[in-house]
Scaffold this motif. Structure first.
Motif, PDB file in Angstrom:
ATOM      1  N   LEU B  56     153.706  23.663  47.770  1.00 16.21           N
ATOM      2  CA  LEU B  56     155.574  24.668  47.827  1.00 16.21           C
ATOM      3  C   LEU B  56     156.574  25.410  46.558  1.00 16.21           C
ATOM      4  N   THR B  57     155.798  25.328  45.412  1.00 11.86           N
ATOM      5  CA  THR B  57     156.410  25.877  44.489  1.00 11.86           C
ATOM      6  C   THR B  57     156.289  27.348  44.663  1.00 11.86           C
ATOM      7  N   ASP B  58     155.348  28.390  45.382  1.00 10.32           N
ATOM      8  CA  ASP B  58     155.853  29.211  45.695  1.00 10.32           C
ATOM      9  C   ASP B  58     155.140  29.829  46.292  1.00 10.32           C
ATOM     10  N   LEU B  59     155.450  31.673  47.173  1.00  6.12           N
ATOM     11  CA  LEU B  59     155.302  31.974  48.350  1.00  6.12           C
ATOM     12  C   LEU B  59     154.172  31.398  48.203  1.00  6.12           C
ATOM     13  N   LYS B  60     152.954  32.286  46.944  1.00  3.90           N
ATOM     14  CA  LYS B  60     151.801  31.895  47.166  1.00  3.90           C
ATOM     15  C   LYS B  60     150.678  31.037  47.504  1.00  3.90           C
ATOM     16  N   ASN B  61     151.375  30.014  46.971  1.00 12.01           N
ATOM     17  CA  ASN B  61     150.542  28.934  47.486  1.00 12.01           C
ATOM     18  C   ASN B  61     150.611  28.173  48.411  1.00 12.01           C
ATOM     19  N   MET B  62     151.921  28.517  49.211  1.00  8.33           N
ATOM     20  CA  MET B  62     151.871  28.360  50.322  1.00  8.33           C
ATOM     21  C   MET B  62     151.190  28.930  51.377  1.00  8.33           C
ATOM     22  N   GLY B  63     150.705  30.699  50.900  1.00 15.28           N
ATOM     23  CA  GLY B  63     150.291  31.390  51.576  1.00 15.28           C
ATOM     24  C   GLY B  63     148.958  30.570  51.157  1.00 15.28           C
ATOM     25  N   GLN B  64     148.316  30.150  50.254  1.00 13.15           N
ATOM     26  CA  GLN B  64     147.542  29.666  49.799  1.00 13.15           C
ATOM     27  C   GLN B  64     146.618  28.117  50.532  1.00 13.15           C
ATOM     28  N   VAL B  65     147.944  27.700  51.105  1.00 10.15           N
ATOM     29  CA  VAL B  65     147.850  26.441  52.109  1.00 10.15           C
ATOM     30  C   VAL B  65     146.942  27.286  53.332  1.00 10.15           C
ATOM     31  N   LEU B  66     147.670  27.379  53.320  1.00  8.84           N
ATOM     32  CA  LEU B  66     147.614  28.364  54.651  1.00  8.84           C
ATOM     33  C   LEU B  66     146.453  28.950  55.077  1.00  8.84           C
ATOM     34  N   TYR B  67     145.810  29.455  54.055  1.00 10.08           N
ATOM     35  CA  TYR B  67     144.120  30.169  53.356  1.00 10.08           C
ATOM     36  C   TYR B  67     143.159  29.732  53.802  1.00 10.08           C
ATOM     37  N   TYR B  68     143.696  27.826  52.944  1.00 12.60           N
ATOM     38  CA  TYR B  68     142.482  26.816  52.579  1.00 12.60           C
ATOM     39  C   TYR B  68     142.236  26.397  54.303  1.00 12.60           C
ATOM     40  N   LEU B 188     139.477  40.492  57.870  1.00 11.56           N
ATOM     41  CA  LEU B 188     140.343  40.602  58.648  1.00 11.56           C
ATOM     42  C   LEU B 188     141.805  41.601  58.208  1.00 11.56           C
ATOM     43  N   PRO B 189     142.613  41.670  59.297  1.00 12.20           N
ATOM     44  CA  PRO B 189     144.110  42.400  58.770  1.00 12.20           C
ATOM     45  C   PRO B 189     145.101  41.238  57.971  1.00 12.20           C
ATOM     46  N   LYS B 190     145.204  41.293  56.758  1.00  8.28           N
ATOM     47  CA  LYS B 190     146.990  40.568  56.769  1.00  8.28           C
ATOM     48  C   LYS B 190     147.493  40.500  57.421  1.00  8.28           C
ATOM     49  N   MET B 191     148.217  40.911  57.782  1.00  5.52           N
ATOM     50  CA  MET B 191     149.586  41.075  58.702  1.00  5.52           C
ATOM     51  C   MET B 191     150.661  40.838  58.347  1.00  5.52           C
ATOM     52  N   GLY B 192     150.504  41.728  56.793  1.00  6.43           N
ATOM     53  CA  GLY B 192     151.848  41.703  56.129  1.00  6.43           C
ATOM     54  C   GLY B 192     152.027  40.172  55.561  1.00  6.43           C
ATOM     55  N   PHE B 193     151.261  39.341  55.754  1.00  5.71           N
ATOM     56  CA  PHE B 193     151.295  38.128  54.649  1.00  5.71           C
ATOM     57  C   PHE B 193     151.007  38.321  53.368  1.00  5.71           C
ATOM     58  N   ASP B 194     150.373  39.660  52.400  1.00  3.00           N
ATOM     59  CA  ASP B 194     150.153  39.803  51.691  1.00  3.00           C
ATOM     60  C   ASP B 194     150.939  40.573  51.239  1.00  3.00           C
ATOM     61  N   LYS B 195     152.438  40.513  51.850  1.00  2.00           N
ATOM     62  CA  LYS B 195     153.681  41.319  51.478  1.00  2.00           C
ATOM     63  C   LYS B 195     154.696  39.648  51.373  1.00  2.00           C
ATOM     64  N   ILE B 196     154.427  38.991  52.112  1.00  2.00           N
ATOM     65  CA  ILE B 196     155.349  37.587  52.533  1.00  2.00           C
ATOM     66  C   ILE B 196     155.403  36.687  51.079  1.00  2.00           C
ATOM     67  N   PHE B 197     153.664  36.600  51.193  1.00  2.00           N
ATOM     68  CA  PHE B 197     152.642  35.052  50.379  1.00  2.00           C
ATOM     69  C   PHE B 197     152.696  35.644  49.455  1.00  2.00           C
ATOM     70  N   VAL B 198     153.483  36.122  48.199  1.00  2.00           N
ATOM     71  CA  VAL B 198     152.999  37.216  47.377  1.00  2.00           C
ATOM     72  C   VAL B 198     153.544  35.809  45.594  1.00  2.00           C
ATOM     73  N   GLY B 199     152.820  35.923  45.140  1.00  2.00           N
ATOM     74  CA  GLY B 199     153.192  34.893  43.421  1.00  2.00           C
ATOM     75  C   GLY B 199     154.045  35.596  42.772  1.00  2.00           C
ATOM     76  N   GLU B 200     154.273  34.706  41.382  1.00  2.00           N
ATOM     77  CA  GLU B 200     155.408  35.329  41.275  1.00  2.00           C
ATOM     78  C   GLU B 200     154.839  36.414  40.125  1.00  2.00           C
ATOM     79  N   SER B 201     153.799  36.151  39.640  1.00  2.00           N
ATOM     80  CA  SER B 201     152.974  37.341  38.756  1.00  2.00           C
ATOM     81  C   SER B 201     152.504  38.928  39.690  1.00  2.00           C
ATOM     82  N   GLY B 202     152.920  38.001  41.302  1.00  2.00           N
ATOM     83  CA  GLY B 202     152.408  39.758  41.923  1.00  2.00           C
ATOM     84  C   GLY B 202     151.379  39.959  42.665  1.00  2.00           C
ATOM     85  N   THR B 203     150.151  38.540  42.408  1.00  7.35           N
ATOM     86  CA  THR B 203     149.397  38.921  42.925  1.00  7.35           C
ATOM     87  C   THR B 203     149.514  38.257  44.330  1.00  7.35           C
TER      88      THR B 203
END
Lengths: 509, 396, 400
Positions: B56-68, B188-203
């Motif tokens: 939960l620490t940042d949005l990217k990690n939340m995204g990674q949770v869904l990815y895994y 697979l399309p990112k469906m905009g997730f790559d805009k939402i679940f972004v880490g602090e450094s922008g990846t």
């Protein structure tokens, strides 16, 4: 010295959510045969398990010869001279009678079994009590009645003084039952004390001195058997008046609905013909009962005609149509209903709710299923209808999980499902097995009502009372063959017993 | 009494199972904490906190949770679906592997397909290959009575070696000793997730449409099991095949059907994982796909309920991400493996736990009942005993 | 029943304690920035204080007393103790830190995808890493992605050059150095020495045919060829690559069959595969040439080892960071004989005829560029598919 050899005083045994034994007192005199009477779930087995050390009671004491004793496990019970013949025998099938008897109490000398001493003792006991067993026969080769006598010998060999018989007659023929009664009386005469667990009033009348009645975990009373009638005892057991006889009009059979011709089923494992060239017919408006001792091919016969197993030869016709090779679904949807022998194995999906079980034979009909989706509202409506019509009791109506229902209500659900499909032929296999008097009465009435609605009924039963009371015609099956076609009004129970035991055969059969 | 039963949530099966699963998770966490305490007591608290909050620490990690979680949900569904129909599909790793191969093959080779269609075809190929890998144990079980566990295990090893051979033959990236990556059009399309679940450094996180597919499929599986005739038949077979046969349901057809669906689900899981565009091909290695086995854990913990499997899949993924965060405090990530293993171990006790909870709930209800009706001399039947007295007999 | 209730209560209360313990600890993500005064510094049973005010934690990392560190390493798909790339690199880092009082820590990514590597690198950077060391070509793409987002952090990529996903763009920014090794040179040394030493039946038993392994092998073939030419003979070479870097019974059986068929010496090239070859050699009186590090201690059958200075290179780069303002940044280095980054350990070698003088002379030629070798790709950058295509006339290469 106390008058009683065993006393169980004010025993209370609770399980989470239920009080199985509530302040029950049971006193067994030396040398008496004491019956313990009660319906299924009345607490008989729990009480005996307490006596045998399998359960510890919350309250109450057990006294042996007036002295309080603690029975922590079956070994303690054994040490006190308490032995038990279980409903399902505990025998090693490929051991000889003698080996089974000494199993667990072998005497040895230098590591070798002292079989000669054991044999001598067994032979003496056998003669003394008229048990007549061959010590060298293998268990798998002797009859069920003989196996039971081996169990009795096991208790005697261990010098048990208090003998518990748990539903001992369930597996026996009428002749064997008579034999057992004689043996029990002999044992009592020799000073053994017998506790006889049963729900069959005839047997109590025949053999017991006193009778303690339990109902729903509570103590109802102890009576001298000679002083009370069967009706009074059954009233004590059930808590209300019950009629022990089925009332029915004479039958009026019309055309043949079901015809079996030369049906043979060969057991795949040992290659024997378990159903051997069986032919019979069932007409509308009659109840035909297949009577026989368990294991004589009844199950296979019914499984073959209902499609659960394949017949090896012969034909089965329903309403003139040859259905020998038809699918189960075809049979079910073309006029055959089947109340199966084992309601848990075949009759119900126990983990499904009641409503699902009530449509087990019809869920695929357009009425309940559209485009692959089930119409739950319709299914629930139908379930509510059956629940009301057939008085099925369940905690949460149609959504009750079948497993949590009582045996009687499970069976009622099956009966309701099978009868409500309005079949031409109703096959009912041991429809009242393990049920209490009230449920039996109900199911019997339903079966007779089906007959009176001009349906054909094929009944398989192991209970002689049921056979005699219910059927319009009796077919006796012995070792896979129909050996007699009898009219129940013209045959006695004794005669029927002889046919069932294979010692008599109708001519031409 | 009816109302009271509904009123006490502890007496409901679903609630009991959920609590039991939570107990299993707590025990797992506890063991994890003990391990942390043994390795470095001074930082164990921080390490544990990292596990608990890492996802939960940042949005990217939340995204990674869904990815895994995506492949785990799929293999969990595969195992859970089979379980509901009375089969133990331990073949999920193999089906997953074959699905992965098919998807990557299509992704690499069929570049003539237009974007959009390409990834759909790749997922369908994964579905097909997974199904084929499931059908064989199904057929053997249905027609020859061979235990599906044995055949599934064998199929796993065949899949492992076979995918190695196939990758080498068709889509081998020699330099990396793995398969080529699927073409970008097959991702697979990112469906905009790559805009939402972004880490602090922008990846951005790797999360993509796969998680949506997995959740939708979980709901579909639930609908099939709970609402359709097919589900009715499959579950009837699973609960009691004799009764199903008695009701005229073809057990054989059901077994094959169940294994096809189960295999397809695992296959899709493999496809979704390698079409994620996270930047890898399929490793050529002599190991069975871990996600397949994790699916067993996910299904077990979710009591094979498709909706619960979404959450248990996410939970497992959450712990995985926590495992990375925990390394900040000097703990090796293997601790996570220990925790998940313990959870799985205790998940096997879920039934046991829920029975205890059920008894606890009933015992309480019983006491209340007794208090409510003092002096009632035995006319009221016990609340809901395990072997209820025959009510029918009483009033029939 | 009662017991189980108690158990339940116990479990629940323990769970609460866990919760409380977790609550009292400090903000975890800020653990590296917030100093916990005297808390984590007090050495527990598993941490040991070192002279320079640093501590070694349970995972083997060297940290400042407040838990901070400067050098981070990310493992690739293997573990830190893989006896191969990860371990070699890590040992170099540890060695540098111990000598120079620096701090370091490693991270293991969740999975072996580019995104996972990126995530692990960013985690390290978030925790305060100033230099990130990544061993293995699998990091080429992750470094390409991360280097631009973190211009203040230095990246040392070993065994690769940063590029994007489809190889269309190679870029090494000023904060990054990419390092490749001239494995073919040390392979050449080994092959040349073996033939000079009198062996005529050689074997190459490689791990996964990744570029580094291929370069070792091709150099080995070329070295054998040149020595054979000088001696005017023709030698036989069996050539094989396994599918992994693992020691397997299959690999051992195959190596054993080579020895029994007459192969005298095998270059066991690829992680634990070499151990399979050594095991086979021990049973069949065979000989082995080791790889990457000096493997003479692992088996008596090891005649020599084709070493590349993994840890030396790492230390060199770190030294450049600390003492030379990271002047190596922005370059893709290929370290070879000229940089003293590859060698045969002649002290522990058991050559009969190949002397230190021979070695030194040959090494000088390699270092000066007098001998140039073919790598794994031809002049146009296309891979050379097979050692047969190297054009070596005095070696009969049998690829299996």
């Amino acid at each position: 010295m106390s008058e009683y050899v065993i006393e169980m005083c004010n025993i209370t045994k609770e399980f989470p959510g239920i009080i199985a034994n509530d302040n029950i007192t049971l006193q067994l005199k030396k040398g008496e045969i004491h019956a313990l009477l009660g319906e299924n779930g009345a607490g008989k087995s729990t009480l005996m398990s307490v006596l045998f050390g399998l359960y510890q009671p919350e309250k109450g004491v057990i006294k042996k010869d007036g002295k309080e004793v603690k029975i922590k496990d079956p070994n303690d019970a054994n040490a006190l001279g308490i032995g038990m013949v279980h409903q399902h025998f505990k025998l090693v099938h490929n051991f000889s009678v003698l080996q089974n008897i000494i199993l667990g109490v072998e005497t040895t000398k230098g590591g070798f079994l002292k079989m000669d001493d054991a044999r001598k003792k067994v032979m003496t006991l056998s003669e003394q009590y008229g048990l007549r067993v061959d010590p060298d026969a293998l268990i798998e080769n002797i009859t069920v009645g003989m196996q039971q006598r081996v169990e009795i010998l096991k208790m005697l060999y261990r010098d048990n003084e208090i003998l518990i018989f748990d539903e001992p007659t369930a597996v026996l023929t009428p002749q064997e039952i008579d034999e057992l009664m004689k043996i029990m009386k002999g044992l009592a005469a020799e000073g053994k004390s017998i506790l006889f667990i049963t729900h069959k009033l005839n047997e109590i009348k025949a053999v017991a001195d006193r009778c303690t009645v339990l109902r729903k975990g509570k103590y109802v009373g102890t009576v001298n058997v000679a002083d009370v009638s069967k009706e009074e005892m059954s009233e004590m057991m059930v808590g209300r008046k019950v009629s022990l006889n089925v009332e029915k009009e004479p039958s009026h059979p019309s055309e043949v609905v079901f015809e079996v011709e030369g049906l043979t089923v060969v057991n795949k494992e040992h290659g024997k013909k378990v159903v051997d060239n069986v032919s019979f017919q069932v007409r509308r408006g009659e109840i035909v009962c297949i009577a026989g001792i368990d294991g004589n091919g009844q199950s296979e016969l019914i499984q073959a005609v209902t499609g659960l197993i394949k017949a090896d030869s012969g034909t089965v016709k329903l309403k003139g149509e040859d259905i020998t090779h038809a699918s189960i679904r075809h049979r079910n949807t073309h006029g055959m209903s089947h109340i199966p022998e084992d309601r848990h194995k075949h009759g119900l999906v126990l983990d499904y709710p009641l409503s699902y079980n009530l449509v087990l034979q019809s869920y695929f009909e357009p009425e309940y299923c559209q485009a692959g989706f089930l119409k739950y509202d319709k299914i629930n409506q139908y379930a509510e209808k059956l629940i009301g019509k057939y008085d099925i009791r369940s905690g949460q109506g149609g959504s009750t999980i079948a497993r949590s229902m009582s045996g009687g209500n499970q069976q009622k659900a099956i009966v309701a499902r099978e009868i409500d499909r309005d079949p031409d032929l109703l096959i009912a296999v041991q429809p009242t097995r393990g049920l209490d008097v009230g449920a039996i009465e109900y199911i019997h009435r339903q079966i007779v009502a089906e007959r009176d609605r001009n349906k054909a009924v094929l009944l398989v039963s192991l209970e002689l009372d049921e056979v005699m009371n219910l059927s319009d015609r009796i077919l006796v099956i012995y070792e896979g063959q129909i050996v007699a076609d009898l009219d129940p009004s013209k045959v006695t129970v004794q005669e029927l017993g002889l046919y069932m035991a294979g010692s008599k055969r109708e001519e031409g059969k | 009494m009816k109302d009271k039963r509904l009123g006490n949530p502890l007496q409901r099966q679903g609630v009991q199972n959920t609590i039991a699963a939570i107990i299993a998770i707590l025990i797992g966490m506890l063991v994890g904490l003990i391990v942390l305490l043994f390795t470095d007591a001074s930082r164990a608290g921080e390490g544990m906190m990292a596990i608990l909050t890492g996802g939960l620490t940042d949005l990217k990690n939340m995204g990674q949770v869904l990815y895994y979680a995506t492949p785990l949900i799929m293999t969990g569904l595969s195992v859970g679906f089979a379980k509901k129909t009375g089969l133990f599909n331990i073949g999920a790793p193999g089906q997953y592997m074959m699905g992965a191969f098919a998807a990557v093959y299509v992704g690499v080779k069929w570049t003539f397909l237009p974007a959009g269609i390409h990834c759909i075809v790749a997922v369908l190929a994964a579905c097909l290959f997974g199904a084929i890998w499931g059908i064989l144990p199904g057929l053997l079980k249905a027609w020859r009575g061979i235990n599906e566990v044995i055949t599934c295990i064998m199929m796993n090893y065949i899949a492992m070696s076979m995918s190695n051979v196939l990758i080498r033959a068709f889509i081998y990236d020699r330099a990396k000793n793995q398969s080529f990556r699927p073409d970008e059009t097959a991702e697979l399309p990112k469906m905009g997730f790559d805009k939402i679940f972004v880490g602090e450094s922008g990846t951005p996180s790797s999360v993509n449409a796969g998680i949506v597919v997995a959740i939708v499929l979980a709901i579909v599986v639930w609908v099939v099991l709970e609402k359709t005739k097919m589900g009715y038949e499959l579950k009837a077979c699973g609960f009691n095949k004799d009764a199903a046969k008695y009701a005229g349901i073809s057990e054989k057809r059901n077994i094959v059907q169940a294994m096809i669906i189960s295999g397809a689900l695992a296959g899709i899981g493999g496809g979704l994982n390698y079409l994620a565009g996270a930047g890898t091909g399929i490793m050529v290695a002599d190991t069975l796909a871990q996600q397949g086995f994790d699916g067993i854990a996910v299904a077990l913990l979710g009591m094979s309920n498709p909706i619960a499997i979404i959450f248990t899949g996410i939970l497992m993924a959450y712990l995985t991400v926590g495992g990375l965060a925990m390394q900040s405090f000097g703990f090796v990530s293997q601790v996570i493996t220990i925790i998940t293993s313990v959870i799985v171990y205790f998940a096997a006790f879920i039934l046991f736990f829920s029975q205890i909870i059920a008894k606890f709930a009933k015992g309480k209800g019983e006491k209340q009942n007794a208090n409510a009706e003092p002096g009632d001399s035995g006319q009221a039947p016990p609340a809901q005993p395990p072997t209820p007295p025959t009510e029918g007999g009483e009033q029939a | 029943m009662k017991k189980s209730k108690k158990l339940l209560a116990l479990l629940l209360s323990l769970a609460m304690i866990v919760g409380l313990a977790a609550c009292t600890s400090t903000n975890p993500s800020g653990g590296n920035t917030e100093t916990q005064s005297g808390n984590s510094a007090s050495p527990s049973g598993n941490t040991e204080t070192q002279s320079g005010g640093t501590v070694t934690d349970s995972a083997g990392s060297i940290l400042n007393e407040d838990g901070t560190f400067e050098i981070a390493m990310i493992t690739d798909k293997g573990d830190i103790n893989d006896k191969s790339f990860n371990q070699g690199t890590w040992e170099g880092i540890l060695d540098y830190c111990q000598t120079n009082g620096k701090t370091c820590k490693y991270y293991k990514p969740v999975d072996a995808t580019t995104d996972d590597y990126v995530a692990a690198m960013e985690q390290a950077i978030k925790d305060g890493a100033k230099v990130v060391v990544t061993p293995g070509f699998l990091f080429e793409e992750p470094v390409y992605i991360v280097q631009e987002n973190h211009p203040d952090v230095k990246f040392i990529l070993i065994d690769g050059n940063p590029h994007n996903a489809d190889y269309s763009d190679y870029k090494t920014t000023d904060n990054t150095v990419g390092i490749l090794f001239s494995e073919e040179q040390v392979g050449y040394l080994a092959g040349y020495a073996a033939v000079k030493d009198g062996y005529t039946k050689l074997g190459f038993f490689g791990g996964q045919p990744v570029p580094a392994v291929i370069r070792y092998g091709y150099g080995y073939v070329q070295g054998a060829n040149d020595a054979a030419k000088e001696l005017g003979i023709t030698v036989d070479m069996r050539y094989f690559n396994t599918d992994s870097f693992d020691a397997t019974p299959e690999a051992q059986t195959r190596a054993a069959s080579w020895y029994t068929a007459g192969t005298e010496i095998i270059f066991g090239c690829g992680g634990s595969v070499g151990n399979s070859v050594m095991a086979a050699a021990e049973q069949n009186n065979g000989l082995v040439i080791g790889v990457d590090v000096d493997q003479s201690t692992e088996s008596d059958t090891v005649v020599s080892s084709a070493m590349k200075g993994l840890s030396a290179a790492v230390e060199q780069m770190l030294d450049s960071y600390y003492n030379d303002n990271f002047s190596v940044g922005g370059q893709n280095l290929t370290l070879g004989a000229a940089d003293d980054a590859v060698k045969l350990p002649m002290d522990t070698s058991k050559w009969q005829n190949f002397t230190q003088e021979d070695y030194d002379a040959l090494y000088a030629k390699l270092a000066s560029g007098e001998i140039t070798l073919q790598k794994d790709t031809d002049a146009n950058g296309n891979p050379i598919a097979s050692p047969v295509d190297l054009g070596c006339t005095n070696v009969n290469v049998t690829v299996e």
